[in-house]
Motif scaffolding. Structure first.
Motif, PDB file in Angstrom:
ATOM      1  N   THR A 159       0.885  -1.088  -0.128  1.00 50.71           N
ATOM      2  CA  THR A 159       0.010   0.090   0.057  1.00 50.71           C
ATOM      3  C   THR A 159       1.085   1.053  -0.144  1.00 50.71           C
ATOM      4  N   LYS A 160       0.331   2.294  -0.309  1.00 45.98           N
ATOM      5  CA  LYS A 160       1.116   3.393  -0.285  1.00 45.98           C
ATOM      6  C   LYS A 160       1.263   4.062   1.164  1.00 45.98           C
ATOM      7  N   ARG A 161       2.417   4.136   1.757  1.00 45.89           N
ATOM      8  CA  ARG A 161       2.540   4.807   3.040  1.00 45.89           C
ATOM      9  C   ARG A 161       1.790   6.054   3.353  1.00 45.89           C
ATOM     10  N   THR A 212      -1.729   4.846 -10.737  1.00 46.99           N
ATOM     11  CA  THR A 212      -1.177   5.623 -12.224  1.00 46.99           C
ATOM     12  C   THR A 212      -1.615   7.105 -12.088  1.00 46.99           C
ATOM     13  N   CYS A 213      -0.565   7.754 -12.556  1.00 49.80           N
ATOM     14  CA  CYS A 213      -0.832   9.255 -12.626  1.00 49.80           C
ATOM     15  C   CYS A 213      -2.184   9.501 -13.385  1.00 49.80           C
ATOM     16  N   LEU A 214      -3.001  10.360 -12.649  1.00 47.10           N
ATOM     17  CA  LEU A 214      -4.195  10.690 -13.252  1.00 47.10           C
ATOM     18  C   LEU A 214      -4.080  11.601 -14.333  1.00 47.10           C
ATOM     19  N   LEU A 232     -12.055   8.446  -3.657  1.00 48.28           N
ATOM     20  CA  LEU A 232     -11.681   9.748  -3.999  1.00 48.28           C
ATOM     21  C   LEU A 232     -11.287   9.606  -5.411  1.00 48.28           C
ATOM     22  N   ARG A 233     -10.531   8.456  -5.877  1.00 48.91           N
ATOM     23  CA  ARG A 233      -9.782   8.478  -7.165  1.00 48.91           C
ATOM     24  C   ARG A 233     -11.171   8.226  -8.246  1.00 48.91           C
ATOM     25  N   SER A 234     -11.906   7.188  -7.925  1.00 50.75           N
ATOM     26  CA  SER A 234     -13.258   7.187  -8.854  1.00 50.75           C
ATOM     27  C   SER A 234     -13.784   8.326  -9.011  1.00 50.75           C
TER      28      SER A 234
HETATM   29  C1  HEM Z   1       5.276  14.860 -16.866  1.00 57.17           C
HETATM   30  C2  HEM Z   1       4.460  15.132 -15.782  1.00 57.17           C
HETATM   31  C3  HEM Z   1       3.998  14.012 -14.880  1.00 57.17           C
HETATM   32  C4  HEM Z   1       4.743  12.906 -14.407  1.00 57.17           C
HETATM   33  C5  HEM Z   1       6.216  12.387 -14.844  1.00 57.17           C
HETATM   34  C6  HEM Z   1       3.933  12.532 -13.389  1.00 57.17           C
HETATM   35  C7  HEM Z   1       4.009  11.300 -12.850  1.00 57.17           C
HETATM   36  C8  HEM Z   1       3.422  10.707 -11.767  1.00 57.17           C
HETATM   37  C9  HEM Z   1       3.542   9.414 -11.381  1.00 57.17           C
HETATM   38  C10 HEM Z   1       4.792   8.406 -11.505  1.00 57.17           C
HETATM   39  C11 HEM Z   1       2.637   8.939 -10.512  1.00 57.17           C
HETATM   40  C12 HEM Z   1       2.384   7.842  -9.431  1.00 57.17           C
HETATM   41  C13 HEM Z   1       3.225   7.761  -8.298  1.00 57.17           C
HETATM   42  C14 HEM Z   1       3.313   6.414  -7.403  1.00 57.17           C
HETATM   43  O1  HEM Z   1       2.732   5.452  -7.975  1.00 57.17           O
HETATM   44  O2  HEM Z   1       3.698   6.356  -6.455  1.00 57.17           O
HETATM   45  C15 HEM Z   1       1.734  10.325 -10.493  1.00 57.17           C
HETATM   46  C16 HEM Z   1       0.622  10.178  -9.734  1.00 57.17           C
HETATM   47  C17 HEM Z   1      -0.360  11.374  -9.797  1.00 57.17           C
HETATM   48  N1  HEM Z   1      -0.262  12.245 -10.662  1.00 57.17           N
HETATM   49 FE1  HEM Z   1       1.182  12.513 -11.937  1.00 57.17          FE
HETATM   50  N2  HEM Z   1       2.683  13.166 -13.511  1.00 57.17           N
HETATM   51  C18 HEM Z   1       2.710  14.277 -14.153  1.00 57.17           C
HETATM   52  C19 HEM Z   1       1.933  15.102 -14.354  1.00 57.17           C
HETATM   53  C20 HEM Z   1       0.617  15.208 -13.784  1.00 57.17           C
HETATM   54  C21 HEM Z   1      -0.545  15.996 -13.965  1.00 57.17           C
HETATM   55  C22 HEM Z   1      -0.430  17.218 -15.073  1.00 57.17           C
HETATM   56  C23 HEM Z   1      -1.444  15.790 -13.060  1.00 57.17           C
HETATM   57  C24 HEM Z   1      -2.450  16.806 -12.777  1.00 57.17           C
HETATM   58  C25 HEM Z   1      -3.048  17.371 -13.501  1.00 57.17           C
HETATM   59  C26 HEM Z   1      -1.083  14.815 -12.304  1.00 57.17           C
HETATM   60  C27 HEM Z   1      -1.621  14.306 -11.355  1.00 57.17           C
HETATM   61  C28 HEM Z   1      -1.382  13.230 -10.494  1.00 57.17           C
HETATM   62  C29 HEM Z   1      -2.118  12.566  -9.381  1.00 57.17           C
HETATM   63  C30 HEM Z   1      -3.366  13.219  -8.695  1.00 57.17           C
HETATM   64  C31 HEM Z   1      -1.411  11.623  -8.956  1.00 57.17           C
HETATM   65  C32 HEM Z   1      -1.984  10.572  -7.592  1.00 57.17           C
HETATM   66  C33 HEM Z   1      -2.728   9.358  -8.245  1.00 57.17           C
HETATM   67  C34 HEM Z   1      -3.181   8.523  -7.066  1.00 57.17           C
HETATM   68  O3  HEM Z   1      -2.281   8.247  -5.951  1.00 57.17           O
HETATM   69  O4  HEM Z   1      -4.163   7.715  -7.412  1.00 57.17           O
HETATM   70  N3  HEM Z   1       0.080  14.410 -12.567  1.00 57.17           N
HETATM   71  N4  HEM Z   1       2.182  11.036 -11.522  1.00 57.17           N
END
Ligand code: HEM
Length: 819
Positions: free
Chosen positions: A449-451, A765-767, A476-478
């Motif tokens: 899980t995420k810490r 995965t990044c939203l 929240l995610r959904s």
């Molecule tokens: C090049 C740009 C970006 C990169 C490289 C990136 C990369 C990532 C990665 C690797 C994660 C997952 C981290 C993990 O699994 O521990 C993540 C999560 C997230 N990212 Fe991005 N991101 C980028 C841009 C964005 C943008 C533009 C947004 C919003 C508009 C965003 C919103 C989020 C959110 C909300 C999460 C959390 C998801 C969750 O925990 O369910 N990211 N991002």
């Protein structure tokens, strides 16, 4: 021990010769090449009229490496002269080593060396036998003293030599007695170890400082003003001189000697008396002596791990994965051969020539066992010091120009694709295989899980997607995932293009543009527009400042006292929340009075389903702040890396310009790009993906282990932190062919499963990945079709104290309009 007499490598061409066992030293030369090229460039730029250059290679040794450094130096000068359209100066090259060095070997290889130069550089006026442009000579003597006439050298190079001391250290009382084996009370050891007396540690450190001071003083006389030196030698990254990193080869060699003493093959007193004339200095010690001597300043100081097996030690290296016993023993043998070639001549006078085969046979086995022992049961690695573990080393890495990832990278090379370390009182395991990425990130077993980190929760809010409990996260995610629809992305593309066009206008009149700084501003504005339609410059300015404080506090020690960074972050969060709450109140008023035309995320989040709001106000504010932080810095950093890679790969840029110009012609009737236009960018899309792979802006993904399990054949315990090292996977040659080559076309073929992790994988995965890619394509299109650019500062150092991997320089460029 008379160091002058015994400090030379194993001569000749036999199986135990240095010539046959010097890959490690050759790799060290290659690793220093970039720094050497940089130094030579500065030298040549400063001396535009120079017609004769004095070059010295100190500690050249004998073997295939002896002429490698000067060959590199000559090549670089040749290339620089060609670039600067200047004649090649006369090169006076001096090879230096102690008189006991096998100079005959070097002289015998000179004709071949000249031939190579002549073949390569006929056009530059080099001619047979050294001739008119390149004069190679040898100077025998210790570099701990003067070797050359005053002001005769322009460039001094030395590789894998300065860790050898001028003599065996001795205690204060024995200062006068310079030539004999010193008694340091170092029983059963041959170098500093954890059990050596403090006086031995001190004697070694003092001897190094004395030697290095004399070295610098001598070179300062010999070098012309503005001359340059590039020195690479074995050192250590920790302050403690007894860590495994700097001692383990000596420690194990002492074990081999002691085992022979126990069997009566050699005398134990001889081991007690023998001390190696070697010292692995720390960077702090180097700086201290350089400052004390006063003639030199440091341009660049880098630390890299050494693979003693002789595998590459550059970033391309991923070979030291010790698994089975036979593999571990084979590794031990390779290490023993490398060490033997260097120190056998030193051991022979004390222990006798006839015991050397036996000694190194035992040594190879001990090293092999050492490798094997660290690979069974729990993952290999070091627990460091009690309580703090390897936190200090981690912090040193965070504070170095190579950035925090260096800590992981060096251990990845040393221990393989699964290793453990101890940070801030907790065990961390790093994994870098595609299978482990799938298992941990997809989390089908439910074991990870995420810490939840309390301090991050205080800064982002308990209801942030990044901090919520597993169950709350799902809900929240959904809800949040619906915000990232095709319609929102289409709107974002148009808005972002407008912002970029506006921001880029006039860059050509600005002199130097620090790309990252401008991109952080553009992406911040874009996020605020998309999320809450905030456009007022003043409000944007204060919000950006406060978000910056929150980000800094996420990396700080969580101590909430008025003067701490953490406290500043908490206060800034308060102000951001106030502003967001005010915006929500105003928006509700607008909705109630039906005077509302906003099309942003907030609008969607305030919409109600059957009188029930999708999210509470606290959930909305926490997650707006979270999305700003998750989207701004990552995208700006990724864009900066992308432009950097592009600037270094002209061919890729040419193909892109071709593709993007066609789009410009096609879309000339539209003021701004639209989402459909992005599908006309197939090459650019691959290039964006390749940039994200190379940059790995989020280098690893941390998770908490919920129950004991096994990964990669090792036991992983409940409560440990497990980190998927995405960066290593992105640069693993078994996953990506030639991983350090920037090649967008690699994505024409389907990548190996679970190998592209720039945006993570699984339920976290990044939203914003679609948005991020779209922003990168839009910026790419506008930037490369509007401007050409040149780099003002190519410093590759990584910024300290940032959440994501960023260039310290911010990538300053000067742009001119593309006609
Ligand atoms: C090049 C740009 C970006 C990169 C490289 C990136 C990369 C990532 C990665 C690797 C994660 C997952 C981290 C993990 O699994 O521990 C993540 C999560 C997230 N990212 Fe991005 N991101 C980028 C841009 C964005 C943008 C533009 C947004 C919003 C508009 C965003 C919103 C989020 C959110 C909300 C999460 C959390 C998801 C969750 O925990 O369910 N990211 N991002």
């Amino acid at each position: 021990m008379e160091v002058m007499r015994v400090l030379h490598m194993n001569k000749g061409n036999g199986e135990t010769s240095y010539a046959k066992n010097s890959t490690v030293q050759s790799n060290i030369i290659s690793l220093g090449r970039r720094v050497m090229d940089e130094a030579l460039k500065k030298l040549m730029m400063r001396n535009s009229e120079i017609s004769s250059i004095g070059i010295a290679d100190l500690g050249c040794s004998s073997g295939p490496n002896s002429l490698l450094s000067i060959s590199n130096i000559i090549d670089t000068i040749h290339n620089l002269c060609a670039d600067l359209e200047r004649p090649v100066p006369e090169l006076r090259v001096s090879l230096n080593d102690l008189p006991s060095n096998d100079f005959n070997y070097i002289f015998a290889s000179l004709p071949e060396f000249y031939d190579r130069i002549n073949n390569n550089k006929e056009s530059l006026g080099f001619c047979r036998g050294g001739g008119e442009s390149c004069f190679v000579s040898a100077v025998a003597g210790s570099f701990y003293g003067r070797l050359f006439p005053r002001r005769s050298l322009h460039f001094v190079h030395s590789s894998s030599s300065l860790h050898w001391l001028s003599q065996v250290p001795c205690r204060e009382a024995e200062k006068e007695d310079r030539a004999i084996t010193a008694d340091l009370d170092n029983m059963g050891k041959i170098y500093i170890s954890k059990t050596s007396p403090k006086s031995a540690h001190k004697a070694y450190a003092l001897q190094f400082q004395t030697d290095f001071l004399v070295f610098l003083r001598s070179r300062s006389e010999e070098l012309v003003p503005g001359g340059r030196m590039v020195l690479s030698f074995l050192g250590r990254s920790s302050l403690d001189p007894t860590t495994e990193e700097s001692c383990y080869q000596w420690e194990l060699l002492a074990q081999a000697l002691m085992s022979m003493a126990k069997e009566g093959i050699i005398e134990e007193e001889k081991i007690d008396a023998f001390n190696a004339p070697y010292y692995a200095a720390s960077s702090e010690e180097l700086k201290m002596v350089i400052e004390k001597e006063g003639s030199f300043s440091i341009d660049r100081l880098e630390i890299s791990p050494v693979d003693w097996e002789g595998g590459s030690i550059s970033e391309e290296s991923y070979d030291l994965v010790v698994r089975s016993k036979p593999e571990a023993l084979a590794s031990g043998r390779r290490v023993a051969n490398t060490i033997r070639a260097v120190i056998e001549p030193m051991l022979e006078p004390t222990f006798g020539e006839n015991v050397m085969d036996e000694l190194f046979e035992r040594y190879a086995k001990i090293v092999g066992e050492y490798f094997y022992k660290s690979t069974v049961d729990v993952p290999p690695g070091s627990d460091g010091f009690p309580v703090i573990g390897e936190t200090l080393q981690f912090m040193l890495s965070v504070n170095s120009g190579k950035g925090f990832y260096e800590f992981v990278r060096s251990r990845r090379i040393r221990y393989g694709s699964c290793f453990r370390t101890s940070l801030f009182g907790e065990t961390h395991v790093f994994l870098s295989t595609t299978d482990s990425a799938r298992a941990v990130l997809n989390n089908e077993s439910g074991m990870f899980t995420k810490r939840y980190i309390k301090s991050i929760g205080e800064l982002l809010g308990d209801r942030s997607l990044l901090c919520a409990s597993q169950h709350h996260h799902k809900i929240l995610r959904s809800r949040l995932i619906n915000l990232f629809s095709k319609r929102s992305t289409a709107l974002m593309v148009r808005q972002f293009d407008e912002l970029v066009v506006d921001a880029l206008s006039g860059w050509e009149h600005r002199g130097t543009v620090v790309l990252l700084t401008d991109l952080l501003q553009i992406t911040f504005k874009a996020m605020c527009k998309m999320l809450i339609s905030l456009e007022d410059e003043e409000e944007l300015g204060s919000m950006q400042k406060d978000v910056g404080f929150v980000c800094e506090a996420m990396l700080a020690f969580p101590l909430n006292l008025p003067w701490t960074r953490f406290h500043k972050g908490i206060m800034a969060r308060g102000r951001v929340m106030e502003m967001l709450e005010k915006i929500i109140r105003e928006r509700r008023n607008e909705i109630n009075s039906q005077n509302n035309h906003h099309e942003d995320f907030l609008q969607q989040l305030l919409a109600v389903d059957n009188d029930t709001p999708k999210l509470t106000d606290a959930e909305i504010t926490d997650n707006i702040l979270t999305m700003i932080i998750a989207g701004q810095d990552t995208t700006a950093s990724a864009l900066t890396w992308m432009i950097k890679y592009l600037g270094e790969n002209q061919k890729v840029l040419d193909i892109l310009i071709e593709e993007q110009s066609q789009l410009t012609n096609k879309a000339s009737n539209k003021p701004f790009l639209e989402l459909e236009d992005l599908s006309e960018m197939p090459y650019a899309s691959k290039m964006v993906k390749e940039s994200l792979r190379m940059a790995s802006v989020v280098p690893w993904f941390p998770r908490l282990v919920l129950q004991d399990c096994e990964m990669e054949g090792y036991k992983i315990k409940k409560g440990w932190n497990i980190n998927i090292d995405a960066r290593s996977i992105h640069l693993d040659p078994t996953v990506y062919n030639e991983p350090h080559k920037f090649n967008p076309l690699r994505f024409e073929e389907e990548a190996k499963a679970n190998s592209f992790l720039a945006f993570g994988m699984g339920g976290r995965t990044c939203l914003g990945l679609g948005m991020a890619k779209a922003m990168m394509l839009v910026f790419l299109h506008r930037f490369i079709t509007t401007y050409r650019w040149e780099v003002v500062d190519g410093d590759p150092s990584i910024e300290k104290w940032t959440l994501f991997s960023r260039l310290k320089s911010g990538y300053p460029i000067r742009v001119s309009r593309r006609l």
